[in-house]
Design a protein around this motif. Structure first.
Motif, PDB file in Angstrom:
ATOM      1  N   CYS A 136       2.711  -7.028  -1.024  1.00 60.54           N
ATOM      2  CA  CYS A 136       3.109  -7.638  -2.300  1.00 60.54           C
ATOM      3  C   CYS A 136       1.901  -7.990  -3.165  1.00 60.54           C
ATOM      4  O   CYS A 136       2.017  -8.736  -4.134  1.00 60.54           O
ATOM      5  CB  CYS A 136       3.967  -8.869  -2.042  1.00 60.54           C
ATOM      6  SG  CYS A 136       5.517  -8.465  -1.215  1.00 60.54           S
ATOM      7  N   ALA A 137       0.744  -7.444  -2.815  1.00 61.67           N
ATOM      8  CA  ALA A 137      -0.471  -7.612  -3.630  1.00 61.67           C
ATOM      9  C   ALA A 137      -0.890  -6.266  -4.218  1.00 61.67           C
ATOM     10  O   ALA A 137      -1.110  -6.138  -5.419  1.00 61.67           O
ATOM     11  CB  ALA A 137      -1.588  -8.218  -2.796  1.00 61.67           C
ATOM     12  N   GLY A 138      -1.000  -5.267  -3.359  1.00 63.90           N
ATOM     13  CA  GLY A 138      -1.306  -3.926  -3.855  1.00 63.90           C
ATOM     14  C   GLY A 138      -2.782  -3.661  -4.065  1.00 63.90           C
ATOM     15  O   GLY A 138      -3.175  -3.066  -5.066  1.00 63.90           O
ATOM     16  N   PHE A 139      -3.601  -4.103  -3.087  1.00 67.90           N
ATOM     17  CA  PHE A 139      -5.045  -3.839  -3.136  1.00 67.90           C
ATOM     18  C   PHE A 139      -5.450  -2.962  -1.953  1.00 67.90           C
ATOM     19  O   PHE A 139      -4.708  -2.848  -0.967  1.00 67.90           O
ATOM     20  CB  PHE A 139      -5.832  -5.158  -3.094  1.00 67.90           C
ATOM     21  CG  PHE A 139      -5.589  -6.054  -4.277  1.00 67.90           C
ATOM     22  CD1 PHE A 139      -5.994  -5.671  -5.550  1.00 67.90           C
ATOM     23  CD2 PHE A 139      -4.950  -7.278  -4.128  1.00 67.90           C
ATOM     24  CE1 PHE A 139      -5.774  -6.489  -6.653  1.00 67.90           C
ATOM     25  CE2 PHE A 139      -4.720  -8.106  -5.220  1.00 67.90           C
ATOM     26  CZ  PHE A 139      -5.138  -7.705  -6.492  1.00 67.90           C
ATOM     27  N   ASN A 140      -6.647  -2.365  -2.047  1.00 64.33           N
ATOM     28  CA  ASN A 140      -7.172  -1.575  -0.925  1.00 64.33           C
ATOM     29  C   ASN A 140      -7.042  -2.334   0.394  1.00 64.33           C
ATOM     30  O   ASN A 140      -6.565  -1.808   1.395  1.00 64.33           O
ATOM     31  CB  ASN A 140      -8.670  -1.276  -1.140  1.00 64.33           C
ATOM     32  CG  ASN A 140      -8.909  -0.134  -2.092  1.00 64.33           C
ATOM     33  OD1 ASN A 140      -8.101   0.781  -2.196  1.00 64.33           O
ATOM     34  ND2 ASN A 140     -10.017  -0.179  -2.803  1.00 64.33           N
ATOM     35  N   LYS A 141      -7.480  -3.580   0.374  1.00 61.28           N
ATOM     36  CA  LYS A 141      -7.539  -4.366   1.604  1.00 61.28           C
ATOM     37  C   LYS A 141      -6.138  -4.663   2.151  1.00 61.28           C
ATOM     38  O   LYS A 141      -5.879  -4.522   3.349  1.00 61.28           O
ATOM     39  CB  LYS A 141      -8.284  -5.682   1.323  1.00 61.28           C
ATOM     40  CG  LYS A 141      -8.158  -6.741   2.414  1.00 61.28           C
ATOM     41  CD  LYS A 141      -9.352  -6.755   3.340  1.00 61.28           C
ATOM     42  CE  LYS A 141      -9.159  -7.635   4.554  1.00 61.28           C
ATOM     43  NZ  LYS A 141      -8.856  -9.010   4.309  1.00 61.28           N
ATOM     44  N   THR A 142      -5.219  -5.078   1.267  1.00 60.54           N
ATOM     45  CA  THR A 142      -3.880  -5.439   1.743  1.00 60.54           C
ATOM     46  C   THR A 142      -3.129  -4.211   2.244  1.00 60.54           C
ATOM     47  O   THR A 142      -2.432  -4.274   3.263  1.00 60.54           O
ATOM     48  CB  THR A 142      -3.070  -6.142   0.637  1.00 60.54           C
ATOM     49  OG1 THR A 142      -3.116  -5.344  -0.561  1.00 60.54           O
ATOM     50  CG2 THR A 142      -3.636  -7.517   0.335  1.00 60.54           C
ATOM     51  N   MET A 143      -3.279  -3.096   1.552  1.00 63.70           N
ATOM     52  CA  MET A 143      -2.580  -1.873   1.960  1.00 63.70           C
ATOM     53  C   MET A 143      -3.188  -1.324   3.256  1.00 63.70           C
ATOM     54  O   MET A 143      -2.457  -0.852   4.139  1.00 63.70           O
ATOM     55  CB  MET A 143      -2.645  -0.839   0.835  1.00 63.70           C
ATOM     56  CG  MET A 143      -1.653   0.293   0.973  1.00 63.70           C
ATOM     57  SD  MET A 143       0.066  -0.265   0.946  1.00 63.70           S
ATOM     58  CE  MET A 143       0.890   1.315   1.149  1.00 63.70           C
ATOM     59  N   SER A 144      -4.499  -1.403   3.400  1.00 67.41           N
ATOM     60  CA  SER A 144      -5.156  -0.968   4.643  1.00 67.41           C
ATOM     61  C   SER A 144      -4.672  -1.808   5.824  1.00 67.41           C
ATOM     62  O   SER A 144      -4.391  -1.288   6.909  1.00 67.41           O
ATOM     63  CB  SER A 144      -6.676  -1.078   4.517  1.00 67.41           C
ATOM     64  OG  SER A 144      -7.157  -0.200   3.526  1.00 67.41           O
ATOM     65  N   THR A 145      -4.557  -3.106   5.590  1.00 69.05           N
ATOM     66  CA  THR A 145      -4.072  -4.010   6.641  1.00 69.05           C
ATOM     67  C   THR A 145      -2.624  -3.689   7.005  1.00 69.05           C
ATOM     68  O   THR A 145      -2.264  -3.605   8.183  1.00 69.05           O
ATOM     69  CB  THR A 145      -4.189  -5.483   6.181  1.00 69.05           C
ATOM     70  OG1 THR A 145      -5.526  -5.750   5.796  1.00 69.05           O
ATOM     71  CG2 THR A 145      -3.775  -6.436   7.290  1.00 69.05           C
ATOM     72  N   ALA A 146      -1.781  -3.498   6.000  1.00 69.55           N
ATOM     73  CA  ALA A 146      -0.366  -3.194   6.239  1.00 69.55           C
ATOM     74  C   ALA A 146      -0.211  -1.901   7.040  1.00 69.55           C
ATOM     75  O   ALA A 146       0.551  -1.836   8.010  1.00 69.55           O
ATOM     76  CB  ALA A 146       0.384  -3.096   4.911  1.00 69.55           C
ATOM     77  N   SER A 166      -4.365   0.547  -9.268  1.00 72.05           N
ATOM     78  CA  SER A 166      -3.617   1.777  -9.561  1.00 72.05           C
ATOM     79  C   SER A 166      -4.081   2.922  -8.661  1.00 72.05           C
ATOM     80  O   SER A 166      -3.328   3.854  -8.393  1.00 72.05           O
ATOM     81  CB  SER A 166      -3.745   2.163 -11.032  1.00 72.05           C
ATOM     82  OG  SER A 166      -5.095   2.380 -11.362  1.00 72.05           O
ATOM     83  N   GLU A 167      -5.328   2.845  -8.196  1.00 71.86           N
ATOM     84  CA  GLU A 167      -5.830   3.841  -7.234  1.00 71.86           C
ATOM     85  C   GLU A 167      -6.435   3.099  -6.051  1.00 71.86           C
ATOM     86  O   GLU A 167      -7.085   2.070  -6.226  1.00 71.86           O
ATOM     87  CB  GLU A 167      -6.887   4.739  -7.877  1.00 71.86           C
ATOM     88  CG  GLU A 167      -6.319   5.635  -8.958  1.00 71.86           C
ATOM     89  CD  GLU A 167      -7.363   6.604  -9.520  1.00 71.86           C
ATOM     90  OE1 GLU A 167      -8.460   6.697  -8.925  1.00 71.86           O
ATOM     91  OE2 GLU A 167      -7.069   7.245 -10.527  1.00 71.86           O
ATOM     92  N   MET A 168      -6.202   3.629  -4.850  1.00 75.16           N
ATOM     93  CA  MET A 168      -6.695   2.967  -3.633  1.00 75.16           C
ATOM     94  C   MET A 168      -7.338   3.974  -2.694  1.00 75.16           C
ATOM     95  O   MET A 168      -6.978   5.154  -2.692  1.00 75.16           O
ATOM     96  CB  MET A 168      -5.543   2.311  -2.870  1.00 75.16           C
ATOM     97  CG  MET A 168      -4.825   1.224  -3.588  1.00 75.16           C
ATOM     98  SD  MET A 168      -3.717   0.394  -2.424  1.00 75.16           S
ATOM     99  CE  MET A 168      -2.441  -0.122  -3.521  1.00 75.16           C
TER     100      MET A 168
END
Length: 362
Positions: A259-269, A287-289
């Motif tokens: 629910c944040a949408g950052f490199n770090k949060t998506m990598s963790t998920a 917008s790009e990760m």
């Protein structure tokens, strides 16, 4: 207002006033002329309007993702109010009815609309998404079938909260949340919190929420998160934090919501989700990760996107009516509809801190 309107033209006895975004950090309450009432439309007096992160983005930068404000625009889209007038062919609503408004008007004719995925309609006219005017105004004109009658025990403020709650409900539907789904939520902002509440209402037995902010994590815990995990903004901490998340969950993570949408949060998920699980990207921080997609694909982790919502208002209102979801604790600040208060409210929302949902009472 989703159907258009003009500034500075006033007729009739009462001026319809609205909060106009005129430039960066420039909001002014000015007259707003309503469009004519069509046969299937209603005119509603706004009573509760919430501030969304996208509203703040527009105020600070005149843009949100690919949407750019190029001319003055009325702001606001999380709203509820009271019906004042109905069009000649409206049979479902009468003046005096309290309603929550779904802010997007789709074309209803394209292939996406016809197959029921109207949230993806390329011709969508959505409150306060340029160039369409929003709903932070005394009155708006809107299609009757996008105005949903509030149950007696649901307040107008709760009605306005159906809009952010709809994002969580749509995400849970897309990810097939149920009584056998253990859920991780990355981000404890307003959308992370409503996604957590929706996941619980859909039957998720265990929910872990992660954030960088201790205050937001404490709010998440008070709203029913089973465990909270404090994370950093450093990408190098992902592996260690995944271990913490797994320990907190005590089982496999079936679905992760970013629910944040950052490199770090998506990598963790992606890293935390079990083989065969799902990651649903809700937030649009980057917008790009650059993310570890290949290892996740090798574990058959499905990545799902969502955009807004579709057909969510009846379920949101039922969750609120039945008490399965309580959004009232999310409303932390309230303001009236004066020039000074509009400015203060947006500054409060932009500052963050202990503010979750900032609400106007008109």
């Amino acid at each position: 207002m989703g159907k258009g309107g003009k500034s500075h033209e006033v007729d009739g006895e009462e001026k319809n006033m609205a909060a106009w975004l005129l430039g960066v950090n420039n909001l002014k309450i000015q007259p707003f002329k309503l469009p004519p009432l069509g046969p299937h439309d209603v005119r509603a007096r706004m009573k509760a309007v919430g501030i969304c992160g996208s509203d703040v983005h527009y105020l600070k930068t005149l843009r949100c993702a690919d949407f750019i404000v190029k001319e003055p625009m009325v702001i606001g889209h999380e709203c509820a109010g009271v019906i004042e007038e109905v069009g000649s062919k409206v049979k479902t609503l009468v003046p005096g009815d309290r309603v929550a408004l779904e802010p997007g008007i789709s074309c209803r004719h394209c292939d996406l609309c016809r197959e029921g995925r109207y949230n993806l309609c390329p011709e969508m006219k959505f409150f306060a998404t340029p160039p369409v005017h929003g709903s932070l105004a005394n009155q708006v004109v809107h299609p009757a079938d996008l105005c949903f009658k509030l149950p007696e025990n649901v307040s107008l403020e709760e009605g306005a909260m159906c809009e952010p709650l709809s994002v969580g409900v749509h995400a849970c539907r897309r990810a097939n949340i149920g009584p056998e789904t253990n859920v991780l939520v990355m981000g404890a902002g307003p959308i992370g919190l409503v996604t957590m509440l929706a996941a619980r209402a859909f039957g998720a037995p265990r929910i872990v929420i992660a954030d960088v902010d201790d205050h937001r994590l404490s709010v998440a815990k008070s709203l029913g998160a089973d465990e909270i995990v404090r994370v950093s903004t450093n990408i190098k901490d992902v592996a260690d934090e995944v271990v913490q998340i797994h320990k907190a969950m005590g089982a496999g993570v079936d679905v992760s919501f970013d629910c944040a949408g950052f490199n770090k949060t998506m990598s963790t998920a992606l890293s935390a989700t079990r083989p065969g699980g799902k990651v649903c990207l809700v937030g649009m921080g980057h917008s790009e990760m650059t993310i570890p997609l290949t290892p996740a694909a090798a574990r058959e982790v499905d990545v799902i996107g969502i955009f807004r919502y579709k057909n969510t208002w009846p379920l949101c209102l039922e969750f609120l009516r039945s008490g399965k979801i309580d959004v009232k604790p999310l409303i932390t600040h309230r303001f009236g509809f004066s020039q000074k208060e509009v400015e203060e409210a947006f500054e409060t929302s932009a500052r963050g801190g202990n503010a979750i949902k900032v609400m106007f009472n008109l």
